[in-house]
Scaffold this motif. Structure first.
Motif, PDB file in Angstrom:
ATOM      1  N   THR A   1       0.843  -1.195   0.000  1.00  0.00           N
ATOM      2  CA  THR A   1       0.000   0.000   0.000  1.00  0.00           C
ATOM      3  C   THR A   1       0.873   1.238   0.000  1.00  0.00           C
ATOM      4  OG1 THR A   1      -0.145   0.114   2.420  1.00  0.00           O
ATOM      5  CG2 THR A   1      -1.824  -1.196   1.266  1.00  0.00           C
ATOM      6  N   VAL A   2       0.362   2.286  -0.644  1.00  0.00           N
ATOM      7  CA  VAL A   2       1.082   3.562  -0.699  1.00  0.00           C
ATOM      8  C   VAL A   2       0.086   4.690  -0.480  1.00  0.00           C
ATOM      9  CG1 VAL A   2       2.945   2.780  -2.223  1.00  0.00           C
ATOM     10  CG2 VAL A   2       0.820   3.641  -3.219  1.00  0.00           C
ATOM     11  N   ALA A   3       0.591   5.796   0.049  1.00  0.00           N
ATOM     12  CA  ALA A   3      -0.262   6.960   0.253  1.00  0.00           C
ATOM     13  C   ALA A   3      -0.466   7.729  -1.038  1.00  0.00           C
ATOM     14  CB  ALA A   3       0.347   7.877   1.314  1.00  0.00           C
ATOM     15  N   SER A   4       0.486   7.606  -1.945  1.00  0.00           N
ATOM     16  CA  SER A   4       0.468   8.375  -3.186  1.00  0.00           C
ATOM     17  C   SER A   4       1.201   7.594  -4.258  1.00  0.00           C
ATOM     18  CB  SER A   4       1.144   9.734  -2.963  1.00  0.00           C
ATOM     19  OG  SER A   4       1.579  10.319  -4.160  1.00  0.00           O
ATOM     20  N   MET A   5       0.909   7.885  -5.535  1.00  0.00           N
ATOM     21  CA  MET A   5       1.610   7.242  -6.643  1.00  0.00           C
ATOM     22  C   MET A   5       2.799   8.075  -7.111  1.00  0.00           C
ATOM     23  SD  MET A   5       0.343   4.286  -7.095  1.00  0.00           S
ATOM     24  CE  MET A   5       0.983   3.791  -8.690  1.00  0.00           C
ATOM     25  N   ARG A   6       3.259   9.006  -6.266  1.00  0.00           N
ATOM     26  CA  ARG A   6       4.499   9.718  -6.555  1.00  0.00           C
ATOM     27  C   ARG A   6       5.646   8.709  -6.627  1.00  0.00           C
ATOM     28  NH1 ARG A   6       5.802  15.203  -3.706  1.00  0.00           N
ATOM     29  NH2 ARG A   6       7.668  13.970  -3.209  1.00  0.00           N
ATOM     30  N   LEU A   7       6.614   8.998  -7.450  1.00  0.00           N
ATOM     31  CA  LEU A   7       7.713   8.060  -7.655  1.00  0.00           C
ATOM     32  C   LEU A   7       8.448   7.735  -6.366  1.00  0.00           C
ATOM     33  CD1 LEU A   7       9.383   6.416  -9.670  1.00  0.00           C
ATOM     34  CD2 LEU A   7      10.783   8.459 -10.070  1.00  0.00           C
ATOM     35  N   ASP A   8       8.699   8.735  -5.533  1.00  0.00           N
ATOM     36  CA  ASP A   8       9.431   8.452  -4.294  1.00  0.00           C
ATOM     37  C   ASP A   8       8.633   7.546  -3.361  1.00  0.00           C
ATOM     38  OD1 ASP A   8       7.581  10.447  -3.816  1.00  0.00           O
ATOM     39  OD2 ASP A   8       8.914  11.652  -2.574  1.00  0.00           O
ATOM     40  N   CYS A   9       7.313   7.745  -3.310  1.00  0.00           N
ATOM     41  CA  CYS A   9       6.471   6.885  -2.471  1.00  0.00           C
ATOM     42  C   CYS A   9       6.467   5.450  -2.989  1.00  0.00           C
ATOM     43  CB  CYS A   9       5.047   7.417  -2.446  1.00  0.00           C
ATOM     44  SG  CYS A   9       4.830   8.972  -1.568  1.00  0.00           S
ATOM     45  N   VAL A  10       6.354   5.314  -4.299  1.00  0.00           N
ATOM     46  CA  VAL A  10       6.281   3.980  -4.897  1.00  0.00           C
ATOM     47  C   VAL A  10       7.604   3.240  -4.721  1.00  0.00           C
ATOM     48  CG1 VAL A  10       6.007   2.715  -7.059  1.00  0.00           C
ATOM     49  CG2 VAL A  10       4.481   4.625  -6.533  1.00  0.00           C
ATOM     50  N   VAL A  11       8.719   3.910  -4.984  1.00  0.00           N
ATOM     51  CA  VAL A  11      10.030   3.272  -4.824  1.00  0.00           C
ATOM     52  C   VAL A  11      10.244   2.857  -3.370  1.00  0.00           C
ATOM     53  CG1 VAL A  11      12.533   3.651  -4.912  1.00  0.00           C
ATOM     54  CG2 VAL A  11      11.078   4.417  -6.805  1.00  0.00           C
ATOM     55  N   SER A  12       9.856   3.708  -2.444  1.00  0.00           N
ATOM     56  CA  SER A  12       9.976   3.391  -1.025  1.00  0.00           C
ATOM     57  C   SER A  12       9.216   2.114  -0.686  1.00  0.00           C
ATOM     58  CB  SER A  12       9.451   4.558  -0.183  1.00  0.00           C
ATOM     59  OG  SER A  12       9.406   4.221   1.180  1.00  0.00           O
ATOM     60  N   ALA A  13       7.986   2.001  -1.189  1.00  0.00           N
ATOM     61  CA  ALA A  13       7.157   0.835  -0.887  1.00  0.00           C
ATOM     62  C   ALA A  13       7.669  -0.426  -1.577  1.00  0.00           C
ATOM     63  CB  ALA A  13       5.713   1.108  -1.296  1.00  0.00           C
ATOM     64  N   LEU A  14       8.026  -0.310  -2.847  1.00  0.00           N
ATOM     65  CA  LEU A  14       8.481  -1.478  -3.601  1.00  0.00           C
ATOM     66  C   LEU A  14       9.767  -2.057  -3.036  1.00  0.00           C
ATOM     67  CD1 LEU A  14       7.873  -0.342  -7.308  1.00  0.00           C
ATOM     68  CD2 LEU A  14       6.422  -1.808  -5.909  1.00  0.00           C
ATOM     69  N   CYS A  15      10.666  -1.187  -2.600  1.00  0.00           N
ATOM     70  CA  CYS A  15      11.983  -1.628  -2.141  1.00  0.00           C
ATOM     71  C   CYS A  15      12.063  -1.780  -0.628  1.00  0.00           C
ATOM     72  CB  CYS A  15      13.054  -0.645  -2.615  1.00  0.00           C
ATOM     73  SG  CYS A  15      13.129  -0.462  -4.401  1.00  0.00           S
ATOM     74  N   ASN A  16      10.958  -1.428   0.072  1.00  0.00           N
ATOM     75  CA  ASN A  16      10.910  -1.503   1.532  1.00  0.00           C
ATOM     76  C   ASN A  16      12.033  -0.677   2.160  1.00  0.00           C
ATOM     77  OD1 ASN A  16       9.888  -2.290   4.037  1.00  0.00           O
ATOM     78  ND2 ASN A  16      11.181  -4.119   4.112  1.00  0.00           N
ATOM     79  N   ILE A  17      12.140   0.573   1.697  1.00  0.00           N
ATOM     80  CA  ILE A  17      13.147   1.499   2.203  1.00  0.00           C
ATOM     81  C   ILE A  17      12.456   2.801   2.591  1.00  0.00           C
ATOM     82  CG2 ILE A  17      15.059   0.526   0.872  1.00  0.00           C
ATOM     83  CD1 ILE A  17      14.628   2.703  -1.212  1.00  0.00           C
ATOM     84  N   SER A  18      13.178   3.681   3.254  1.00  0.00           N
ATOM     85  CA  SER A  18      12.594   4.950   3.672  1.00  0.00           C
ATOM     86  C   SER A  18      12.371   5.877   2.473  1.00  0.00           C
ATOM     87  CB  SER A  18      13.513   5.644   4.681  1.00  0.00           C
ATOM     88  OG  SER A  18      14.713   6.072   4.038  1.00  0.00           O
ATOM     89  N   ARG A  19      11.490   6.868   2.642  1.00  0.00           N
ATOM     90  CA  ARG A  19      11.267   7.853   1.586  1.00  0.00           C
ATOM     91  C   ARG A  19      12.566   8.599   1.288  1.00  0.00           C
ATOM     92  NH1 ARG A  19       6.038  10.224   1.278  1.00  0.00           N
ATOM     93  NH2 ARG A  19       6.928  11.988   0.153  1.00  0.00           N
TER      94      ARG A  19
END
Length: 244
Positions: free
Chosen positions: A164-182
């Motif tokens: 799940t993500v709060a937004s489809m912004r690239l930084d949010c998506v990369v953070s979620a996909l890679c399980n890393i911080s924003r």
């Protein structure tokens, strides 16, 4: 390929494409080399592209092309090496066989291995020579043929995931996909380590959509399959596939 020559050569090809009104090519380049070239020449021209013979290629040719050119034919050919599956051959074995007949590394793209075959992507200008010169890889007899049949060998298995993500912004998506911080995701984007649909993106606010392909250096490649569902708290349910 020598790193200090990459950028001058790429810039020369941009000038040549404009002055000769023809496309010009450089590579095969590694993902890191392609990033270096793209970072150095971004803003100088939009008439460039990278391709390695198939959509998910790791090694690619850089192309500078004139404005009139709506479609570029890359000088890339695939060769199938067929062999007895009882023998275990590696990527290094095939690369060694090519180097032994004088083929330069920059003329060889990806090498995809299956149980009894390898699909090798080559610069077109070395194709005929390779077809006539190689009969063995190591001590194993091989049969070479132009092109390939069926699906390409898979380097890994594609599996579905969701988060799940709060937004489809690239930084949010990369953070979620890679399980890393924003913050870490932002660093990767700004360091040109994230590509979206084969283009390196440095804007953290870039919007990601279903159908997009993301590659994050050091974390893998991701294929967004759905972003239309929401949780009860209003977060976006992001579904994606990844090679594991």
């Amino acid at each position: 390929m020598e790193g200090e020559l990459l950028i001058p050569r790429a810039l020369d090809l941009i000038f040549l494409s404009e002055s000769t009104s023809k496309p010009h090519f450089l590579g095969f380049l590694t993902e890191e080399e392609a990033t270096t070239v793209y970072t150095a020449i971004k803003g100088k021209t939009e008439n460039i592209s990278f391709f390695g013979g198939y959509d998910e290629a790791e090694r690619t040719l850089f192309c500078a092309y004139p404005e009139w050119c709506s479609e570029v034919k890359f000088p890339i050919e695939a060769v199938t090496f067929s062999f007895n599956g009882a023998y275990k051959l590696s990527h290094r074995d095939f690369l060694g066989a090519l180097m032994s007949i004088g083929i330069k590394r920059e003329s060889v793209g990806d090498i995809l291995l299956d149980n009894n075959r390898a699909i090798v992507f080559l610069r077109t200008e070395v194709l005929e020579f390779v077809l006539t010169q190689i009969t063995k890889v190591g001590r194993v007899g091989v049969k070479l043929s132009r092109g390939y049949e069926g699906d390409l060998p898979q380097k890994s298995i594609l599996k579905p995931f969701s988060t799940t993500v709060a937004s489809m912004r690239l930084d949010c998506v990369v953070s979620a996909l890679c399980n890393i911080s924003r913050g870490h995701a932002t660093d990767l984007i700004e360091e040109t380590k994230v590509s979206l649909n084969s283009l390196f993106i440095e804007k953290t606010t870039k919007t990601v959509e279903a159908g997009d392909k993301l590659s994050v250096r050091g974390y893998g490649k991701f294929y967004i399959t759905s972003d239309s569902d929401l949780t009860k708290k209003g977060r976006i349910i992001l579904k994606y596939n990844k090679y594991v």
